[in-house]
Enzyme design. Structure first.
Site, PDB file in Angstrom:
ATOM      1  N   LEU A  81       0.906  -1.104   0.098  1.00  0.00           N
ATOM      2  CA  LEU A  81      -0.133   0.093   0.034  1.00  0.00           C
ATOM      3  C   LEU A  81       0.928   1.289  -0.069  1.00  0.00           C
ATOM      4  O   LEU A  81       1.741   1.322   0.894  1.00  0.00           O
ATOM      5  CB  LEU A  81      -0.943   0.115   1.148  1.00  0.00           C
ATOM      6  CG  LEU A  81      -2.134   0.989   1.386  1.00  0.00           C
ATOM      7  CD1 LEU A  81      -3.118   0.573   0.160  1.00  0.00           C
ATOM      8  CD2 LEU A  81      -2.976   0.796   2.562  1.00  0.00           C
ATOM      9  N   ASP A  82       0.825   2.078  -1.140  1.00  0.00           N
ATOM     10  CA  ASP A  82       1.510   3.112  -1.211  1.00  0.00           C
ATOM     11  C   ASP A  82       1.657   4.158   0.124  1.00  0.00           C
ATOM     12  O   ASP A  82       0.592   4.318   0.694  1.00  0.00           O
ATOM     13  CB  ASP A  82       1.319   4.021  -2.353  1.00  0.00           C
ATOM     14  CG  ASP A  82       1.426   3.443  -3.749  1.00  0.00           C
ATOM     15  OD1 ASP A  82       2.276   2.366  -3.650  1.00  0.00           O
ATOM     16  OD2 ASP A  82       1.023   3.606  -4.560  1.00  0.00           O
ATOM     17  N   PRO A  83       2.757   4.824   0.320  1.00  0.00           N
ATOM     18  CA  PRO A  83       2.781   5.656   1.377  1.00  0.00           C
ATOM     19  C   PRO A  83       1.576   6.865   1.541  1.00  0.00           C
ATOM     20  O   PRO A  83       1.025   6.939   2.290  1.00  0.00           O
ATOM     21  CB  PRO A  83       4.066   6.446   1.311  1.00  0.00           C
ATOM     22  CG  PRO A  83       4.973   5.270   0.720  1.00  0.00           C
ATOM     23  CD  PRO A  83       4.189   4.816  -0.486  1.00  0.00           C
ATOM     24  N   ALA A  85      -1.300   6.286   0.303  1.00  0.00           N
ATOM     25  CA  ALA A  85      -2.811   5.689   0.690  1.00  0.00           C
ATOM     26  C   ALA A  85      -2.818   5.345   1.926  1.00  0.00           C
ATOM     27  O   ALA A  85      -1.640   5.118   2.883  1.00  0.00           O
ATOM     28  CB  ALA A  85      -2.822   4.357  -0.180  1.00  0.00           C
TER      29      ALA A  85
END
Length: 343
Positions: A81-83, A85
């Protein structure tokens, strides 16, 4: 020259450490400043922790925080999960790491905001603008465009993604200024709907399969509408069987301590809810744990397909049934601390 006879206070030169430390050997075994406090011993903890990750934290950091909170020996996550997000990041501890592929293959749900008028090189708010427009879409236009992205579609991933090109991550190549050309991939999107809309921003709910990039969806939607767009906020609300109601946050984990966190630990087999199970005898369990197949008997015994086997309510193995014989592919050793099956 040292003419004095060797004593405890005056050791022979051969026994003196470099630097002239004249402390007796037992004192030199302790670091200067006194003994270091013992670190807590790592534990055999197995189960799933459903973390509600905050914005700004990397998935790698989140795993480290959860691992430390449980004093666990082994940990991993089921889907980056991207930073930028927030939301559901399932983290596997111990034997649960063997079930990660089952969670990563599960359906995912997102809520994301598309800001109109700007396309960026990363397809999100962290990137640099590469195209702009004064046009802004009406809600009806957005809703009319969404069906074009539902079903089995071809999608070109963002240039800043973890996909490998000749052994290198695409985002590393892009950051080095190289031109990154990624091939379109087939992805499955099951549902898209508008939740909120203003002239500048639209919030969209999505349900999709493995490998779908929400950033690419926002980019392509903006191009279709002729106004450009990028993801400005993203929240994951479900991964496979795990939903927001199951989650906990970093603050709660850090405050509770290893024993206090055990209620947040969900059973290893929760990740296997999409496949059937079968109860087996102790003798059969011992065979499976040695990697040997077993014959499933009984009127209701499955004859084909993937299943997981339990003995006395404890997960033993996951495998495939071939002509009534269960061949194990993953064997579990749940003798340590593990989340129990919840009613």
């Amino acid at each position: 020259m040292n003419d004095l006879p060797p004593t405890e206070q005056n050791p022979p030169l051969a026994e003196m450490p470099r630097g002239g430390d004249r402390r007796p050997p037992e004192a030199r075994r302790q670091p200067r400043g006194g003994p270091r406090p013992d670190r807590p011993k790592k534990r055999d903890v197995s189960g799933w922790v459903i973390l509600d990750k905050g914005v700004g934290m990397t998935s790698t950091h989140a795993v480290a925080v959860v691992k430390r909170a449980f004093n666990a020996k082994k940990a991993g996550h089921a889907g980056t999960l991207d930073p930028l997000a927030s939301g559901i990041l399932p983290i596997a501890l111990g034997e649960a790491t063997k079930t990660v592929p089952f969670v990563m293959d599960g359906r995912k749900a997102y809520l994301f905001s598309v800001t109109w008028g700007i396309e960026t090189d990363t397809d999100d708010a962290e990137g640099r603008p590469v195209a702009t427009s004064e046009a802004r879409p009406e809600r009806a236009a957005v809703e009319a465009a969404l069906p074009n992205f539902v079903g089995s579609i071809e999608q070109v991933p963002p240039r800043f993604s973890a996909i490998k090109i000749a052994g290198e991550r695409a985002y590393d190549l892009a950051r080095d200024g190289e031109v990154v050309e990624l091939q379109a991939r087939l992805v499955q999107i099951d549902h898209l709907s508008v939740v909120e809309h203003t002239p500048e921003r639209t919030v969209i709910a999505a349900e999709c399969g493995k490998g779908t990039y929400v950033r690419a969806l926002a980019r392509d939607l903006g191009r279709m509408l002729g106004c450009y767009g990028h993801v400005s906020a993203l929240r994951r609300t479900r991964v496979g069987p795990f939903v927001e109601a199951d989650s906990c946050n970093v603050t709660a984990l850090e405050a509770a301590g290893p024993d206090g966190n055990l209620p947040h630990l969900r059973p290893v087999e929760t990740a296997l809810d999409a496949i059937p199970s079968v109860a087996i005898s102790r003798d059969m369990a011992l065979r499976l744990m040695r990697g040997q197949p077993v014959i499933l008997r009984g009127r209701d015994a499955p004859v084909e397909g993937k299943i997981f086997a339990t003995c006395g309510g404890i997960l033993v193995a996951v495998g495939d049934v071939e002509r009534g014989e269960l061949v194990p592919h993953r064997v579990f050793h749940l003798g340590g601390t593990a989340g129990g099956r919840q009613a």
